[in-house]
Design an enzyme around this catalytic site. Structure first.
Site, mmCIF file in Angstrom:
data_model
loop_
_atom_site.group_PDB
_atom_site.id
_atom_site.type_symbol
_atom_site.label_atom_id
_atom_site.label_comp_id
_atom_site.label_asym_id
_atom_site.label_seq_id
_atom_site.Cartn_x
_atom_site.Cartn_y
_atom_site.Cartn_z
ATOM 1 N N ASP A 115 -9.430 -39.646 48.208
ATOM 2 C CA ASP A 115 -8.507 -40.253 49.171
ATOM 3 C C ASP A 115 -9.242 -41.208 50.103
ATOM 4 O O ASP A 115 -8.658 -42.130 50.652
ATOM 5 C CB ASP A 115 -7.834 -39.166 50.027
ATOM 6 C CG ASP A 115 -6.890 -38.333 49.197
ATOM 7 O OD1 ASP A 115 -6.166 -38.923 48.384
ATOM 8 O OD2 ASP A 115 -6.892 -37.097 49.348
ATOM 9 N N CYS A 120 0.820 -1.219 0.000
ATOM 10 C CA CYS A 120 0.000 0.000 0.000
ATOM 11 C C CYS A 120 0.854 1.270 0.000
ATOM 12 O O CYS A 120 0.337 2.377 -0.055
ATOM 13 C CB CYS A 120 -0.926 -0.020 1.205
ATOM 14 S SG CYS A 120 -0.025 -0.245 2.751
#
Ligand SMILES: Cc1cc2nc3c(=O)[nH]c(=O)nc-3n(C[C@H](O)[C@H](O)[C@H](O)COP(=O)(O)O)c2cc1C
Length: 408
Positions: A287, A165
């Site tokens: 657990d 551009c």
């Protein structure tokens, strides 16, 4: 990622989709296609309709030797966006317009290329090319970050200099050699776990007390699922995911086994463990478990408190460590309130575990249910590696990088 200059042998017979979008740099795609073909790759060019304003599909059909695809609904040769994208080793978009990058980051599927990308499981390499103001635009940068964070998209940084551009700045399509090197690196990376069997556990175990009540925990299973996705993405021969969470978004090739209790999780893990090369126990296994499970609903006035008795649960990780054979790699995960490295090192002591991934569950911004995590990887020799705060997919990548390195 470094290929050490072995590009041609790496690309030989690889199936590459070359996506081309409506950028002024689209003409450079012809040369990129030619280089990939010369390296022995099978290249399927897919152009967005706007790309055809910049380059003729005939050029790409001629160079690749395969008809370039443009139309979403013109699959005369039975090439569908799904089958083509799911059989590709890599998708490369070069040049990638701001428009296509933004569409992909939003999940828009309005042409063959964007639809194929949404359907693929392979790595996608994006080489942006645009005006520097467009590249630096906050929204475009945000969209680039969204894609980078998924773990599936790799960007080849654009260069800085004079732009088409007329202005100067960052936005030029990266040099062809950098793009080809990124493709080779990505192909190597996506073969890291070739022929390896990866076994992963994920999610929270559920232990029933009676017919309606249970004890469980807040683990969502996301970390384990991201490990499975990353292992699959890196070319694992077989990925087995034993999880209490849903497997809805996983590729069909990942063997997904849904479990609930720690006992069923252990049984399934043991079925797949003896020939697993890498096992990663990311599940949060309870657990404690109830001594007995009542098959009716305990009533409030039925002396419920005295009926609920608990015992210590089996430790699946310790069991696997005991059974571990030479050549097998075992990674454990530990959840601690605070960065309790000492406690995790203690858990590893005298166990045949290669690494422990420590998660600090006291923070609200990471861990359970979150898409983010921050972990400390502790090796059996005492080495420590911090992952930093990252999306779980990126954490999965860091963990697998460590494992792959250890196995070298
Ligand atoms: C001459 C010209 C050059 C363009 N170059 C670029 C570019 O380099 N990068 C970009 O992101 N968009 C560029 N655009 C805008 C895109 O073509 C536009 O955003 C389009 O919608 C992209 O469509 P696609 O992403 O579906 O291919 C350009 C437009 C024109 C007219």
């Amino acid at each position: 990622m470094n290929t050490g200059g072995q590009t041609s042998s790496i690309l030989k017979n690889k199936k590459i989709i070359l996506g081309i979008t409506g950028s002024i740099a689209a003409y450079k795609a012809a040369s990129i296609c030619s280089s990939l073909v010369k390296s022995g790759a099978e290249v399927f060019c897919v152009l967005t309709p706007n790309a055809c304003r910049f380059i003729n599909p005939i050029t790409l059909s001629s160079i690749s030797g395969k008809k370039a695809i443009v139309g979403q609904y013109s699959n005369e040769e039975k090439i569908s966006h799904i089958s083509l994208s799911q059989s590709a080793d890599i998708i490369l978009i070069a040049p990638a317009s701001a428009n296509t990058i933004s569409k992909i980051s939003s999940g828009i599927c309005d042409n063959f290329l964007t639809t194929a990308i949404a359907a693929c499981y392979c790595p996608v390499i994006i080489a942006p090319a645009m005006n520097s103001c467009m590249y630096e635009n906050q929204i475009i940068q945000k969209n680039i970050d969204i894609l980078k964070n998924t773990g599936n998209y790799f960007f080849v940084e654009p260069g800085t200099g004079k732009l088409a551009c007329g202005s100067e700045g960052k936005g030029r399509l990266a040099a062809e050699e950098n793009i080809i090197a990124a493709v080779s690196d990505c192909i190597m990376f996506s073969n890291d776990l070739k022929n390896k069997k990866i076994l992963i556990s994920a999610g929270a175990t559920v232990e029933f007390l009676d017919s309606v009540r249970f004890i469980s925990n807040r683990s969502s299973g996301k970390m384990g699922h991201e490990l499975a996705m990353e292992a699959y993405f890196r070319g694992a021969g077989e990925v087995v995911l034993v999880s209490s969470a849903s497997g809805a978004e996983l590729p069909r090739d990942i063997k997904f086994i849904k479990v609930q209790s720690s006992n069923t999780m252990m049984e399934e893990i043991l079925k797949h463990y003896s020939d697993a090369d890498i096992t990663m126990m990311a599940a949060a296994v309870s657990d404690i478990i109830p001594v007995s499970k009542y098959d009716y609903k305990l009533k409030k006035n039925d002396d419920i408190i005295s009926k609920l008795k608990f015992r210590e649960n089996i430790n699946i990780l310790s069991m696997l460590a005991e059974k571990k054979k030479k050549g097998q790699y075992l990674a454990g995960f530990s959840a601690e309130s605070g960065e309790n490295i000492k406690n995790t090192v203690e858990k590893m002591k005298n166990k045949n575990i290669d690494i422990m991934v420590l998660n600090d569950i006291s923070r609200n911004d990471i861990g359970f249910e979150s898409d983010y995590n921050e972990a400390v990887i502790i090796s059996s020799n005492g080495d420590i590696e911090r992952t930093g705060k990252n999306r779980k997919r990126i954490i999965a990548r860091i963990i697998l990088n460590k494992i792959i390195n250890d196995l070298k």
